[in-house]
Design an enzyme around this catalytic site. Structure first.
Site, PDB file in Angstrom:
ATOM      1  N   SER A 120      -6.876  -4.107  -6.545  1.00 46.75           N
ATOM      2  CA  SER A 120      -6.339  -4.118  -7.944  1.00 46.75           C
ATOM      3  C   SER A 120      -5.405  -5.530  -8.382  1.00 46.75           C
ATOM      4  O   SER A 120      -5.300  -5.781  -7.450  1.00 46.75           O
ATOM      5  CB  SER A 120      -5.634  -2.769  -9.115  1.00 46.75           C
ATOM      6  OG  SER A 120      -4.147  -2.580  -8.256  1.00 46.75           O
ATOM      7  N   LYS A 121      -4.611  -5.738  -9.247  1.00 47.59           N
ATOM      8  CA  LYS A 121      -4.032  -7.089  -9.653  1.00 47.59           C
ATOM      9  C   LYS A 121      -2.774  -6.799  -8.364  1.00 47.59           C
ATOM     10  O   LYS A 121      -2.145  -7.313  -7.825  1.00 47.59           O
ATOM     11  CB  LYS A 121      -3.222  -6.913 -10.859  1.00 47.59           C
ATOM     12  CG  LYS A 121      -4.249  -7.734 -11.728  1.00 47.59           C
ATOM     13  CD  LYS A 121      -3.310  -8.048 -13.166  1.00 47.59           C
ATOM     14  CE  LYS A 121      -4.906  -8.640 -14.375  1.00 47.59           C
ATOM     15  NZ  LYS A 121      -4.523  -9.105 -15.173  1.00 47.59           N
TER      16      LYS A 121
END
Length: 467
Positions: free
Chosen positions: A238-239
């Site tokens: 994920s980010k």
């Protein structure tokens, strides 16, 4: 198998991310290794989420990575007639049929199956009703009631799916649009795709797609499903792990060659080798060494690899990439001898092009911006004589070389009885405005005689004005 033909089919519902870029890279490398073809296809049938901006961003990211394509980009929204042509063939052959069951009826079937301890699925109610096309009808593929569909996967090995658990799935909606699995198979079939390397999240679709190939009497492609890329903590990327768009990595100062080197190592190996040039990868890439376990994305490892790629390239090669980052800092530079000289001084110490660009700023300024603390500490009246001698002797040099500069400072050391360390730091502040810079001699040579003298004289004036 004849010419190897691979493909990359992104959906334009966002930017190109790490997982997609790696999939594109694996397919591109295999096509290049086998001297085959690499096809780009845009799967834009999700009209609500697909955007032109995303298409442009995906193409731009692929171009930055140096992943070129031999055919395409094809767009699925321009291929509806082709899908319908094949659907009609399936209907005429008896491999597919019209179904008029309502969503409510389908829900009831699934609930009944669950109540009987079975997998919730369509029960085949319309399979033998010989319905005609109507406004409310979908088209379903007639799937086998028994037996198994075995995916022979070059990465995962053989995976079996019970046909009894695959219902007669929809291949065309009531509005006339083709479903994903049908469109993908027809695209791959008509484009001659014979090798499909993709993420293992697609494995669940593969038996359905294989059944469509079988219904059409078509030859099956080679499948390879690669595991996901995870974060360093082994959770879904994920980010917060750095899972930004590929375009963000460009902005962060990574070289495209470092990026593809790192991406390919997320799931493929060649012994213990870590550093690969683009040509190395094309020569050595194969499907046999694709890994079966998930890979962890580590920004620190990418950064370390990027530093090695920066050090391995010529200043001329780096300049083409650095200009973008200099422009971001408001500097309009050219790929010329001056910029290449600047790069040479920063190359050994730079982990990213952003670092290099920030370190290069002082070279391009018309006037040095002095750090207040550095100037107060090092540009004091007691260094005035040394700076004046430096400006005068450098101005008088006929040959502006490292040897000549070394001789200048030897002479100044003798005349002032100062050690070089006492000379270097005030000089560094005079030239750069700060206390950190590349080595004195390489920096002065890159800056050039005229600018060097101008900056020392500006520091002299600053000291005089403050005295």
């Amino acid at each position: 198998m004849d010419t190897i033909i691979t493909r990359f089919p992104p959906s334009p519902t966002g930017y190109l991310h790490i997982g997609g870029a790696r999939t594109a890279l694996f397919n591109w490398l295999y096509a290049r290794k086998k001297k085959g073809k690499f096809v780009l296809r845009i799967e834009d049938t999700d009209a609500a989420r697909s955007t032109e901006e995303s298409v442009d961003a995906i193409l731009e990211s692929l171009e930055w990575l140096g992943i070129d394509w031999d055919e395409g980009p094809y767009f699925q929204t321009q291929r509806y007639d082709i899908y319908n042509e094949y659907i009609e063939k399936l209907i005429k052959s008896g491999a597919a049929y019209y179904c008029s069951c309502t969503p409510e009826e389908i829900d009831a079937m699934r609930e009944e199956a669950k109540a009987n301890g079975q997998k919730p699925m369509y029960n085949g109610k319309c399979r033998n009703r010989n319905l005609e096309k109507a406004d409310n009808t979908v088209v379903r593929l007639k799937t086998p009631d028994s037996g198994v569909t075995i995916v022979q996967d070059v990465v995962k090995g053989a995976t079996s799916f019970q046909n009894s658990e695959i219902d007669d799935f929809i291949i065309r909606r009531s509005d006339g649009s083709a479903m994903y699995n049908l469109a993908v198979v027809i695209d791959d079939l008509t484009m001659g795709i014979n090798t499909i390397i993709r993420g293992d999240d697609h494995l669940i679709n593969t038996p359905k797609q294989m059944l469509i190939y079988q219904a059409l009497g078509a030859e099956m492609p080679v499948f390879g499903h690669v595991p996901m890329v995870l974060g360093a903590d082994k959770s879904r990327l994920s980010k917060r792990h750095g899972a930004m768009s590929v375009g963000e990595y460009k902005k962060m100062g990574f070289l495209p060659d470092a990026m593809i080197n790192y991406l390919v190592r997320l799931g493929w190996s060649h012994g213990d080798q870590e550093f690969f040039t683009r040509d190395d990868l094309i020569e050595k890439f194969n499907l046999e060494h694709l890994g079966r376990s998930a890979s962890m994305f580590d920004t620190d490892k990418l950064t370390a690899l990027n530093a090695k790629h920066i050090q391995s390239k010529s200043p001329a090669e780096l300049a083409d990439h650095l200009l973008f980052h200099l422009k971001e800092l408001g500097i309009d530079a050219q790929n010329n001898a001056f910029t290449q000289g600047v790069i040479e001084t920063l190359q050994p110490r730079s982990k990213t092009l952003v670092e290099m660009a920030q370190g290069a700023v002082f070279y391009y300024l018309d006037e040095v911006q002095f750090d207040e603390k550095a100037a107060k500490k090092f540009l004091k009246p007691d260094v005035l004589d040394m700076l004046q001698k430096s400006a005068g002797y450098i101005k008088g040099l006929e040959a502006y070389t490292q040897e000549a500069l070394e001789n200048v400072f030897k002479q100044i050391m003798e005349e002032t009885d100062l050690k070089f360390g006492k000379i270097a730091q005030p000089l560094r502040v005079a030239i750069t405005g700060t206390t950190v810079s590349p080595g004195i001699f390489e920096m002065l040579l890159a800056l050039g005689k005229e600018k060097t003298v101008q900056r020392i004289e500006a520091a002299i004036r600053l000291i005089q004005d403050n005295s």
